[in-house]
Design a protein around this motif. Sequence first.
Motif, PDB file in Angstrom:
ATOM      1  N   THR A   1       0.842  -1.182   0.000  1.00  0.00           N
ATOM      2  CA  THR A   1       0.000   0.000   0.000  1.00  0.00           C
ATOM      3  C   THR A   1       0.883   1.240   0.000  1.00  0.00           C
ATOM      4  O   THR A   1       2.102   1.144   0.136  1.00  0.00           O
ATOM      5  N   GLN A   2       0.239   2.399  -0.153  1.00  0.00           N
ATOM      6  CA  GLN A   2       0.980   3.658  -0.125  1.00  0.00           C
ATOM      7  C   GLN A   2       0.423   4.547   0.971  1.00  0.00           C
ATOM      8  O   GLN A   2      -0.793   4.650   1.137  1.00  0.00           O
ATOM      9  N   ILE A   3       1.335   5.192   1.690  1.00  0.00           N
ATOM     10  CA  ILE A   3       0.980   6.107   2.759  1.00  0.00           C
ATOM     11  C   ILE A   3       1.461   7.500   2.370  1.00  0.00           C
ATOM     12  O   ILE A   3       2.630   7.683   2.034  1.00  0.00           O
ATOM     13  N   ASP A   4       0.543   8.458   2.407  1.00  0.00           N
ATOM     14  CA  ASP A   4       0.841   9.850   2.086  1.00  0.00           C
ATOM     15  C   ASP A   4       0.497  10.670   3.329  1.00  0.00           C
ATOM     16  O   ASP A   4      -0.648  10.633   3.795  1.00  0.00           O
ATOM     17  N   VAL A   5       1.480  11.354   3.895  1.00  0.00           N
ATOM     18  CA  VAL A   5       1.275  12.102   5.135  1.00  0.00           C
ATOM     19  C   VAL A   5       1.656  13.559   4.918  1.00  0.00           C
ATOM     20  O   VAL A   5       2.748  13.857   4.417  1.00  0.00           O
ATOM     21  N   ARG A   6       0.754  14.445   5.297  1.00  0.00           N
ATOM     22  CA  ARG A   6       0.986  15.895   5.188  1.00  0.00           C
ATOM     23  C   ARG A   6       0.969  16.504   6.582  1.00  0.00           C
ATOM     24  O   ARG A   6       0.108  16.168   7.406  1.00  0.00           O
ATOM     25  N   PHE A   7       1.909  17.408   6.816  1.00  0.00           N
ATOM     26  CA  PHE A   7       2.082  18.103   8.091  1.00  0.00           C
ATOM     27  C   PHE A   7       1.856  19.584   7.829  1.00  0.00           C
ATOM     28  O   PHE A   7       2.761  20.270   7.367  1.00  0.00           O
TER      29      PHE A   7
ATOM     30  N   ASP B   1      -1.977  20.291  11.568  1.00  0.00           N
ATOM     31  CA  ASP B   1      -3.020  19.471  10.973  1.00  0.00           C
ATOM     32  C   ASP B   1      -2.296  18.339  10.265  1.00  0.00           C
ATOM     33  O   ASP B   1      -1.508  18.567   9.343  1.00  0.00           O
ATOM     34  N   LEU B   2      -2.539  17.128  10.718  1.00  0.00           N
ATOM     35  CA  LEU B   2      -1.900  15.936  10.173  1.00  0.00           C
ATOM     36  C   LEU B   2      -2.922  15.205   9.318  1.00  0.00           C
ATOM     37  O   LEU B   2      -4.008  14.873   9.796  1.00  0.00           O
ATOM     38  N   ARG B   3      -2.589  14.981   8.056  1.00  0.00           N
ATOM     39  CA  ARG B   3      -3.494  14.243   7.172  1.00  0.00           C
ATOM     40  C   ARG B   3      -2.777  13.006   6.675  1.00  0.00           C
ATOM     41  O   ARG B   3      -1.672  13.092   6.117  1.00  0.00           O
ATOM     42  N   ILE B   4      -3.428  11.870   6.857  1.00  0.00           N
ATOM     43  CA  ILE B   4      -2.893  10.584   6.412  1.00  0.00           C
ATOM     44  C   ILE B   4      -3.860  10.007   5.378  1.00  0.00           C
ATOM     45  O   ILE B   4      -5.045   9.827   5.669  1.00  0.00           O
ATOM     46  N   VAL B   5      -3.342   9.730   4.188  1.00  0.00           N
ATOM     47  CA  VAL B   5      -4.109   9.036   3.160  1.00  0.00           C
ATOM     48  C   VAL B   5      -3.352   7.740   2.868  1.00  0.00           C
ATOM     49  O   VAL B   5      -2.201   7.768   2.447  1.00  0.00           O
ATOM     50  N   HIS B   6      -4.017   6.625   3.148  1.00  0.00           N
ATOM     51  CA  HIS B   6      -3.401   5.301   3.006  1.00  0.00           C
ATOM     52  C   HIS B   6      -4.222   4.544   1.958  1.00  0.00           C
ATOM     53  O   HIS B   6      -5.404   4.273   2.169  1.00  0.00           O
ATOM     54  N   THR B   7      -3.600   4.225   0.818  1.00  0.00           N
ATOM     55  CA  THR B   7      -4.333   3.646  -0.318  1.00  0.00           C
ATOM     56  C   THR B   7      -3.758   2.300  -0.745  1.00  0.00           C
ATOM     57  O   THR B   7      -2.643   1.932  -0.365  1.00  0.00           O
ATOM     58  N   GLY B   8      -4.551   1.604  -1.559  1.00  0.00           N
ATOM     59  CA  GLY B   8      -4.073   0.378  -2.191  1.00  0.00           C
ATOM     60  C   GLY B   8      -4.457  -0.904  -1.482  1.00  0.00           C
ATOM     61  O   GLY B   8      -3.909  -1.964  -1.798  1.00  0.00           O
ATOM     62  N   PHE B   9      -5.398  -0.839  -0.558  1.00  0.00           N
ATOM     63  CA  PHE B   9      -5.790  -2.059   0.161  1.00  0.00           C
ATOM     64  C   PHE B   9      -6.503  -3.026  -0.768  1.00  0.00           C
ATOM     65  O   PHE B   9      -7.324  -2.635  -1.586  1.00  0.00           O
ATOM     66  N   GLN B  10      -6.189  -4.308  -0.612  1.00  0.00           N
ATOM     67  CA  GLN B  10      -6.820  -5.350  -1.408  1.00  0.00           C
ATOM     68  C   GLN B  10      -7.949  -6.038  -0.651  1.00  0.00           C
ATOM     69  O   GLN B  10      -8.810  -6.665  -1.258  1.00  0.00           O
ATOM     70  N   LYS B  11      -7.925  -5.938   0.676  1.00  0.00           N
ATOM     71  CA  LYS B  11      -8.914  -6.631   1.507  1.00  0.00           C
ATOM     72  C   LYS B  11      -9.519  -5.656   2.512  1.00  0.00           C
ATOM     73  O   LYS B  11      -8.800  -4.852   3.120  1.00  0.00           O
TER      74      LYS B  11
END
Length: 137
Positions: free
Chosen positions: A82-88, A96-106
């Motif tokens: 998966t991919q984790i994208d974190v913005r500070f 403001d912390l934003r976490i977008v975690h993509t690519g899950f198969q299940k």
Amino acid sequence: MKIDKNYELPFSPERVFAAWTSSETVIPPATRMDINPTVGGHFRLIIEGTEHNSVAEGLFFAVEPDRHVRYTWEWDRSGEITQIDVRFEPADAGTDLRIVHTGFQKQESLDMHDSGWDSYVEALSVFLKEDGSVEPH
């Protein structure tokens, strides 16, 4: 499938980024961290226990000091990368912390990581309150 989370932390973006990208920031259940926060650098979260050992690994492909990181994430060479994208982002209260975690198969994996992020960020806040040794890069 993706996770998109926002948190407000009462610490500067520099402190949060420094803790996020430091091998010294060990948040249970991790027992050890090995992080090289440069493009092409690695991320390893290691859990060593009496009954179970586990490793999450990834590679950084975006690093903007104090602002942004993006890296891959794979548990125990499961094949689900998966991919984790974190913005500070600076905020009146700190970051403001934003976490977008993509690519899950299940769905099961997404659900586990969704609650895991809440626990991790809560523990990171405690770490930052209690540990003044993490300094910005």
